[in-house]
Scaffold this active site. Structure first.
Site: not given
Lengths: 330, 391
Positions: A49, A241, A283
């Site tokens: 790919g 985070e 995210h």
């Protein structure tokens, strides 16, 4: 009527500190598989790919021992001068590969991980972002009940032992072999820490991007355990985070295992102090839900464990350098 | 080697922050109403539940006063509840610009339903959670009003700590569940579900018992619990919260209200559900950004950010704040960003009149740092771009 429901906050009160007894013990035995080096033989799933091809070329240029790749239906062909296989099992048998990196699109990525787990590949690094959470829950269910394979990610930049082996999409040239172990939920933010530690002359022993998804294969504790036991790693940078409890769990682990006069210096930055609650900040795992997962609490937990938390991502290198100075490690 | 962007940005930002603070007064802050990423109206959530065997109040949806009247007649209910369909909460205490007070009304007479609907549909309903001018009401829900004899709380969510689905319930529903957790934690019940085995019969019955359902109601509640779990998996929800999960005097277990959160990563296989997404109450810039697959969240400052990577994007907002400025947005361009998207993102951000400056941080092609600060004195014109590449 806030849409931030009470459910997640309720669960926070019932935090499982000891998770899954025996099963967890068996999977944690695979932490050592994180130690990649010049001997690690890597295969690539999604080899032919666009992403697979580009990053495989980069890996080869860096000197990673890439030995082949998988692209179902294209077995027998050659790509980038390396053999292509129809399955992970075939590739492992023919090449003796000890690690696999996955660049497969989200609808098929979980199946790719499962295939590598079935083939008992010691280390799988899944770069793919966008795998449905339910798929990863199923993958994780299988993963934590076995002790041959370690998964890092998904939605992560990968793992690198500077100068020896690079599995992932991180820019190799900013790394320098050295003394700091870096573990992070973010990709590009990690490169800041890498760049800074290279600049202050400390370099990196080892960097792991654990990724930004809520259900993933490797957490902070897995990496901290490896760093604490690694004589080459003299200092640690942890980049967290908002969302979830991983940083709080890491803080508890450090308090238990990294205290006293021989404690390794740990510096941290937590992104998302200014993030509004209830929004997914890029995210999948970066969301403050039901009042839980905010940056302030994470910072407090880490400071309580003796971690030096930097309020700015620009001061990670200088902060850890200072810590080394204090301990006369320079 | 050039010093990292963050250190340089810090110095430049302090200067910017001082100047932008002066300008901030001239632009009103954007009203921030927290929104789910995917927004379903109440009738859409309830239809999803009903289609999957979950018991909800019988209802019809109408988009004209006449339809509302006909629906009320068709319902053949002892009492009818008429609810304006908007995404924001606080409907009960809201006010229409037609003069009608309250977005939720109870009545026994279908004719009154028609009259009230006349004053709802096409008008704006303003509540504590909408912008001052309110939100236009296009549809109303005409539902059978049921009496609640007991309210419980029930939710299913994907929990990180348990590595999978978890059921959470309490016999004390209807009120703020967090208060219950704080004052009576023994009234919160939690059960982990094995993703491959699903909810076992004994688990469902035990939870139903914990919620206080007795006799034949216990089996009914257990049944509803299993159906809710199946729905949770089928639609790739990250959370389904029913409050109140109630009991009627006639002996029915009914889900009176539900909040469903969906996994955006599952959009490719939940096309029908994501097609129902009502974006009309979103900030227009967020809709525009979504068109180009940009992960954008509007904030209320005037320094725009344009970043490659979610953690770095969050850190950019943080560092702006640290230096006394206010970020105007979060924008993660992501790993696979294309040139056309970058162009659209720049266009989008610089077109916003409240933007004073724009900070761009990121890596393209993994071998270059591109760092630019564009002071936008007049955003639509005279944009100066400074780009520095690290070797």
């Amino acid at each position: 009527m806030s849409h931030c429901s009470g459910a997640s906050r309720l669960l926070g009160r019932f935090l499982l500190l000891q998770q899954n007894g025996v099963r967890h013990c068996s999977y944690s035995a695979t932490r050592k598989n994180l130690n990649i080096n010049t001997n690690t033989k890597v295969i690539c799933q999604g080899f032919t790919g666009k992403q697979g091809t580009f990053h495989s070329q980069q890996a080869l240029e860096y000197g990673t021992k890439l030995v082949g790749g998988i692209s179902p239906g294209k077995g027998g062909k050659t790509h980038l001068g390396l053999p292509v296989f129809n399955s992970v099992k075939e590739a492992k048998e023919q090449t003796g590969a000890t690690a696999s990196v996955i660049y497969v699109p989200p609808p098929f990525a979980a199946a790719a991980i499962n295939e590598a787990v079935d083939a008992e590949i010691p280390l799988i690094v899944c770069i793919t972002e966008g795998i449905p959470q339910q798929d990863m829950v199923r993958v994780k269910h299988k993963l934590i009940r076995q002790d041959k394979t370690r998964l890092v990610g998904p939605n992560c930049p990968g793992v690198i032992n500077p100068g020896e082996c690079k599995i992932g999409i991180m820019p190799g040239h900013i790394h320098k072999k050295g003394r700091i172990g870096i573990v992070s939920r973010s990709g590009t933010l990690t490169y800041e820490a890498v760049h800074q530690t290279t600049q202050v002359g400390l370099g990196q022993s080892f960097c792991v991007g654990i990724g930004g998804d809520p259900f993933n294969g490797t957490n902070f504790i897995d990496c901290l355990d490896v760093f604490l036991k690694d004589p080459q790693t003299e200092g640690i940078i942890l980049i967290g985070e908002i969302g979830g409890n991983a940083e709080e769990d890491a803080a508890a682990f450090l308090k238990e295992n990294n205290s006293g006069p021989n404690a390794k210096p740990v510096v941290s930055f937590i992104a998302g102090l200014t993030a509004p609650p209830g929004r997914r900040m890029g995210h999948a795992g970066a969301i403050i839900a039901g009042g839980k997962g905010g940056a302030k609490e994470k910072i407090a937990a880490l400071q309580n464990a003796g971690v030096v938390v930097s309020m700015s991502p620009a001061q990670l290198g200088s902060t850890i350098h200072k810590e080394f100075e204090k301990r006369k490690l320079l | 080697m050039a010093s990292p962007w963050a250190a340089q940005a810090g110095t430049a930002l302090r200067g910017l922050a001082r100047r932008s603070a002066l300008l901030r007064g001239s632009f009103p802050a954007v009203q921030l109403t927290p929104r789910r990423w995917l927004n379903l109206q109440e009738y859409q959530s309830k239809k999803l539940m009903a289609d999957n065997g979950v018991t909800v109040q019988r209802f019809f949806v109408a988009d004209s006063a006449n339809d509302a009247l006909e629906a009320a007649k068709r319902l053949k209910a002892t009492e009818i509840v008429l609810k304006a369909q908007i995404l924001a909460g606080g409907r009960g205490k809201g006010v229409f610009n037609s003069g009608l007070k309250g977005g939720v009304h109870l009545t026994k007479d279908p004719k009154i339903v028609g009259q009230l609907a006349e004053q709802m549909i096409g008008y704006n309903l303003a509540t504590k959670q909408t912008p001052k001018d309110g939100v236009k009401v296009k549809k109303v829900m005409v539902a059978e009003a049921l009496n609640i004899s007991r309210e419980t709380y029930f939710a299913i969510l994907m929990d990180r700590a348990s590595n999978g689905p978890v059921m959470v319930g309490s016999p004390q529903g209807g009120v703020d569940i967090e208060e219950v957790a704080a004052t009576s934690p023994e009234l919160i019940f939690k059960e982990e579900i094995d993703i491959f085995e699903g909810v076992k019969d004994n688990q469902a019955l035990q939870m139903a018992e914990n919620l206080g359902f007795k006799g034949p109601l216990q089996q009914q509640a257990a049944d509803q619990i299993k159906k809710l779990y199946n729905l949770f998996l089928k639609i790739d929800a990250t959370q389904v919260e029913v409050n109140p999960f109630g009991e009627t005097p006639e002996g029915q277990v009914v889900c009176f209200d539900a909040k469903i959160n969906f996994d955006d990563n599952a959009e490719f296989r939940q096309k029908e559900i994501f097609a129902m997404d009502d974006k009309s109450e979103n900030e227009p810039m967020e809709n525009e950004a979504a068109k180009y697959d940009l992960k954008y969240i509007g904030l209320d400052g005037n320094i725009a950010c344009f970043v490659n990577g979610a953690g770095l994007a969050m850190a950019t907002c943080d560092i702006i704040s640290l230096n006394g400025g206010k970020p105007a947005n979060f924008l993660d361009l992501g790993g696979g960003v294309q040139e056309a998207q970058v162009y659209q993102a720049f266009k989008l951000l610089t077109a916003d009149p409240k933007i004073f400056a724009l900070i761009s941080v990121g890596i393209t092609g993994i071998t270059q740092w591109i760092y630019a600060i564009l002071p936008c004195e007049h955003p639509a014109q005279d944009v100066q771009v400074t780009i520095r590449n690290a070797p």
